[in-house]
Design an enzyme around this catalytic site. Structure first.
Site: not given
Lengths: 348, 348
Positions: A252, A132
């Site tokens: 994130h 990710c």
């Protein structure tokens, strides 16, 4: 042969956090499916999931589950992928694998469509979906590399708890509730469930994601380093990473320093480049306090980029702040996007 | 003249978050005081504070408040320091100022005792206490500079909400409670109270601390850059900073990349150096999952350093993770420590 228009899709790990997002994404993208098979471990088999108003029962994943499957989206852990992805490929399915099992395998393309779609052509039945934190970074770096060249990347991450699964999110919530009530928080999952020591993530920051390698870097950090080089086809690229877990549910963030090859580039030129790049939303207006934040990126497929500044010492140095939903572009959306490209390119 | 053994200390901003920590630190360090005067704005005057079991009334700070004061610890905002610190100095007090008012003034020493204690000798009545995020970084960098030379610093911060005051901590708690109950969080303070837009910090990360300068860096980032050069007496040092606010109550963390001058240094040598350095606690044992974290640094005076790694591309490059309580070493403890050194050096 007539080009196929509708496909038999299997989702392996359908009951997990990423699996859930994969199903939502398949539904919202109206992916052309003639059949959807939901697979999981023995433990979760038998659960039912509603897809497009229809109740589907999750089945235990076995090699035979993949008979007749065109595209299999895997997100059930590395050991499941290692055991079953080759079985699926052997039966003619194209696997899009969201675990780290095959990412660094030299015969497996590691694909972020905005960056290296062409690598899909070389697949041998399995395509790996990158980590990710790597995906959102390379989406932002690739237009820069193409235009100005890229020499060096130093990234510090600010990673959400959802990357560690739904149970970790629940634990963050429980810890936050306890601490707000003046109680001691309980910690059983983060930083790494399988390791001995666990620390509270609520109102904390943990500079460990995944286990440590002997060189002092974590697996997560080495994934960012190695996967970035592979996706961008730049074995010589200098990449360093420090990965940190935050009390954020989804999204994130990354503070990224880069050195480009070309001299004399301005921050405004970088902004103009990224404003028009695929998959990127530029949010960079300091006067209006406009910059990416995880709370606002959550639930969206885009990669948000802002805080673009030229380094004060190095003419070729720039700083960027990159945010994206780790379960979407970081996982489910990138996997479904790969599936869409496979269809578009006639590879399935 | 006989050396003075006990002092009249004034704390300006006694009712604020840092003022409270200053009083606790003066008490726990048993600072030699013959008298303690608590000062504040007109608004907070009249409040009572218990110090060493004795109830003291906070008085409004005026120029005359500093008659007879030996040491005045200021932490009531830049405008108060600009107006009253010179008045205090004129009356013979030595001011230790925790605001940014005089930090970059060329006649004012900017002091972190572990780094540049000698600069205290050159004071003209006012000594500036650096910005919290700067202090903990230079404590870790100075032993490295002395031993191996220092060329470049790139820091990404993970900063606690307490740096924005007690009201910001309360807001974080309120927001977290609301979001855990599925309600919309209210935001009135962060990132900058005086600006138009406010964002929730609970379960978020905000890449803005203080206002923006025209170059795209924030004031906080420029403080780290300029103050680091001044404290270390290295105008030529290459420093870059990205400052980010986190949903952490106390304890700033920093992901720091450095380039040193000397070749062939190992991470183990860096660890050995920092393990024996003043003011530093080394917490760096990946095998035992030992590294600094803000939740555990809170309430302690030390600077905690870990995650020390040699860069994989640059022989002179290293990565560090530096954590310290922003209200203690970042503010109150550094100020009281300066006062202790002034006493030790016979400068007061």
């Amino acid at each position: 042969m007539e080009k196929k228009q509708s496909f038999h899709v299997a989702v392996v790990g359908a009951t997990g956090a990423v699996g859930e997002q994969m199903l939502q994404t398949l539904e919202s993208r109206n992916f052309p499916m003639e059949k959807l098979t939901l697979l999981s471990s023995k433990r979760s088999a038998g659960k039912t999931i509603v897809f497009k108003g229809q109740e589907l029962t999750v089945q235990e994943a076995t090699p035979e589950s993949f008979e007749g499957v065109d595209i299999a989206l895997f997100s059930a852990g590395g050991s499941v992928s290692k055991a079953l992805a080759p079985e699926a490929a052997k039966r003619g399915a194209i696997v899009v694998d969201n675990t780290s099992a095959f990412r660094m395998d030299e015969h497996t393309p590691l694909v972020v469509p905005e960056v290296n779609e062409a690598d899909l052509q070389t697949h041998n039945g399995i395509i790996a979906n990158p980590n990710c934190s790597t995906i959102q970074m390379v989406v932002a770096l690739e237009p820069i590399r193409q235009q100005y060249g890229l020499k060096k990347v130093i990234v510090s991450t600010y990673q959400a708890v959802s990357g560690a699964g739904a149970a970790a999110v629940q634990e963050l919530h429980n810890q936050a509730r306890a601490m707000l009530n003046g109680e001691q928080p309980e910690a059983d999952i983060l930083p790494v469930g399988a390791l001995d020591k666990h620390y509270p993530i609520a109102f904390n920051a943990i500079p460990q994601i995944d286990k440590f390698e002997d060189n002092g870097f974590t697996f997560e950090e080495m994934k960012m380093i190695n996967e970035t080089k592979k996706i961008m086809h730049m074995p010589e690229l200098e990449v360093a990473a420090t990965c940190v877990r935050l009390p954020v549910v989804a999204g994130h963030s990354e503070s990224v320093y880069i050195e480009i090859e070309q001299e004399g580039v301005t921050a405004d030129e970088l902004r103009a480049l990224l404003a028009n790049a695929e998959g990127i939303v530029l949010q960079d207006n300091p006067a209006e306090q406009e910059y990416p934040m995880p709370l606002y990126a959550a639930g969206k497929n885009d990669v948000f980029v802002g805080r673009i500044r030229k380094d004060l010492n190095n003419d070729k140095g720039f700083h960027l702040w990159i945010v994206s939903d780790n379960l979407l572009k970081g996982a489910a959306w990138n996997s479904v996007q790969i599936a869409e490209r496979l269809v578009k390119l006639g590879l399935v």
